[in-house]
Enzyme design. Structure first.
Site, short mmCIF file in Angstrom:
data_model
loop_
_atom_site.label_atom_id
_atom_site.label_comp_id
_atom_site.label_asym_id
_atom_site.label_seq_id
_atom_site.Cartn_x
_atom_site.Cartn_y
_atom_site.Cartn_z
NE ARG A 64 -4.11 1.87 1.66
CZ ARG A 64 -4.70 2.91 2.30
NH1 ARG A 64 -4.37 2.92 3.65
NH2 ARG A 64 -5.57 3.46 1.96
CG HIS A 124 -1.65 5.38 -0.71
ND1 HIS A 124 -2.44 5.73 0.30
CD2 HIS A 124 -2.27 4.60 -1.29
CE1 HIS A 124 -3.61 5.42 0.33
NE2 HIS A 124 -3.53 4.48 -0.71
CD1 TRP A 141 -11.94 -5.68 -0.57
CD2 TRP A 141 -9.93 -5.53 0.78
NE1 TRP A 141 -11.67 -4.41 -0.31
CE2 TRP A 141 -10.57 -4.34 0.45
CE3 TRP A 141 -8.80 -5.67 1.50
CZ2 TRP A 141 -9.71 -3.07 0.82
CZ3 TRP A 141 -8.36 -4.46 1.82
CH2 TRP A 141 -8.83 -3.15 1.54
FE1 DDH Z 1 -6.55 0.08 -1.45
N1 DDH Z 1 -7.47 0.56 0.29
N2 DDH Z 1 -7.52 1.28 -2.56
N3 DDH Z 1 -5.31 -0.20 -3.18
N4 DDH Z 1 -5.10 -1.10 -0.45
C1 DDH Z 1 -7.04 0.00 1.41
C2 DDH Z 1 -6.14 -0.61 1.82
C3 DDH Z 1 -5.38 -1.40 1.09
C4 DDH Z 1 -8.59 2.25 -1.99
C5 DDH Z 1 -8.85 2.27 -0.71
C6 DDH Z 1 -8.58 1.54 0.26
C7 DDH Z 1 -5.72 0.26 -4.30
C8 DDH Z 1 -6.59 1.13 -4.88
C9 DDH Z 1 -7.67 1.49 -3.66
C10 DDH Z 1 -4.12 -1.95 -1.21
C11 DDH Z 1 -3.74 -1.78 -2.21
C12 DDH Z 1 -4.17 -1.04 -3.30
C13 DDH Z 1 -8.08 0.78 2.50
C14 DDH Z 1 -8.06 0.57 4.03
C15 DDH Z 1 -8.83 1.55 1.70
C16 DDH Z 1 -9.91 2.54 2.23
C17 DDH Z 1 -6.60 1.22 4.56
C18 DDH Z 1 -7.00 0.93 6.11
O1 DDH Z 1 -7.78 1.07 6.88
O2 DDH Z 1 -5.88 0.62 6.59
C19 DDH Z 1 -9.33 2.69 -2.91
C20 DDH Z 1 -10.37 3.81 -2.88
C21 DDH Z 1 -8.69 2.46 -4.26
C22 DDH Z 1 -9.16 2.95 -5.59
O3 DDH Z 1 -8.27 2.83 -6.26
C23 DDH Z 1 -10.28 2.88 -5.92
C24 DDH Z 1 -4.54 -0.14 -5.31
C25 DDH Z 1 -4.46 0.38 -6.84
C26 DDH Z 1 -3.78 -0.99 -4.58
C27 DDH Z 1 -2.46 -1.69 -5.14
O4 DDH Z 1 -1.52 -1.83 -4.44
C28 DDH Z 1 -2.17 -1.59 -6.52
C29 DDH Z 1 -3.60 -2.70 -0.06
C30 DDH Z 1 -2.46 -3.65 -0.26
C31 DDH Z 1 -4.40 -2.46 1.09
C32 DDH Z 1 -4.11 -3.32 2.51
C33 DDH Z 1 -3.51 -2.52 3.58
C34 DDH Z 1 -3.32 -2.90 4.83
O5 DDH Z 1 -2.53 -2.38 5.87
O6 DDH Z 1 -3.86 -4.11 5.25
#
Ligand code: DDH
Length: 293
Positions: A45, A49, A191
């Protein structure tokens, strides 16, 4: 038109395989993080970001090149809640290798390493990002809003130069990893069942679970299933839009195809805004398992 960032001089692939191994070893050792999910998902993540601030039409595009995630201004972006854990995980590895690696290189290599060590696809990676000063830190608020619909998701990724639905749907498949945390994002739950394995489970669950729209403790709407899984509104958008849904079905049925598209798309994501010389070799690192064989 933008001035694409130019990568700086490089060390050997073997130097970076060593750093990869340090990250992978620490991932194995500190496996108790987040109730034994481990640091893999949060490392993926933070890499995403750091990349998601890129905007193609800016004179100096943000994204991973400048390593600006190291500044409080970016780490304290409300969208980045929880990512300090990932940053602190990487810090001692940065300190040990700072002559060879920039923050942008380390944060992206961390994501690549985490995906591969969690049994995901190989992700091509190249070095050469260079830390830029504080004044190059992008403003907050460039990461996506989870409460929105398919049109928003498609437009958001168009803004990051992902024009093909296939890339967009594949990138969101990373939500097979980790979980949402109420205190970070105002959403709660995983998920799926295998939160530290990189699989196509996200797509299967989207299609096969029984989803119900609920309002959570923070007052946000999320989709919950009887098995205790969740989907964000932007995740559910992938089956509410017919074009997205066809791709969800393809990825649910063919994990190798998902891996192939994800690998290309994630590699593009972490290199957005960087202009590598054409002859620059792409590196694939070995997993710890492969080196132990
Ligand atoms: Fe995500 N993400 N993400 N995400 N994401 C969250 C957690 C994780 C969105 C929202 C959230 C991507 C795209 C989107 C990962 C990878 C990727 C969380 C929760 C939210 C909210 C965070 C928390 O509460 O700790 C949204 C909206 C989008 C969107 O694009 C519409 C993408 C592209 C990726 C990627 O890696 C390619 C991962 C991994 C997590 C889990 C993190 C954790 O600590 O566990």
């Amino acid at each position: 038109s933008s001035e694409l960032a130019k990568p700086v001089d490089i060390f050997d692939k073997t130097d970076y395989q060593k750093i990869y191994n340090q990250i992978a070893t620490k991932l194995r050792e500190e496996d108790e993080y987040d109730n034994y999910i481990g640091y893999g998902p949060v490392l993926v993540r933070i890499a995403w970001h750091a990349s998601g601030t890129f905007r193609p039409h800016e004179k100096i595009p943000a994204g991973t090149y400048g390593g600006t995630m190291r500044f409080d201004k970016e780490l304290d972006d409300p969208s980045n809640m929880g990512l300090r854990n990932a940053f602190n995980f990487l810090k001692p590895i940065y300190d040990e290798n700072k002559d060879k690696i920039s923050h942008g290189d380390l944060i992206t290599l961390g994501g690549v390493c985490a995906i591969q060590e969690m049994q995901g696809p190989k992700i091509p990676w190249r070095s050469g990002r260079k830390d830029l000063p504080f004044d190059k830190t992008p403003e907050n608020g460039r990461l996506p809003d989870a409460s929105r619909d398919a049109t928003y998701v498609r437009n958001y990724y168009h803004g990051l130069n992902f024009l093909d639905d296939k890339e967009i749907v594949a990138l969101l498949g990373a939500h097979c990893l980790g979980k949402t945390h109420l205190k970070n994002s105002g959403y709660e739950g995983p998920w799926g069942a295998a939160s530290n394995m990189f699989t196509n489970e996200f797509f299967k669950n989207l299609l096969n679970e029984k989803w119900e729209l609920k309002t959570n403790e923070a007052g946000n709407k999320q989709w919950d299933s009887p098995k205790g899984y969740m989907m964000l509104p932007t995740d559910m958008a992938l089956v509410q839009d017919n074009k997205f849904k066809k791709l969800v079905e393809q990825f649910a049925n063919d994990e190798q195809y998902f891996f192939k598209v994800f690998s290309k798309s994630f590699s593009k994501l972490i290199e957005n805004g960087i202009e590598f010389p054409e002859n620059r070799k792409v590196w694939l690192f070995k997993t710890l398992d492969e080196q132990e064989e």
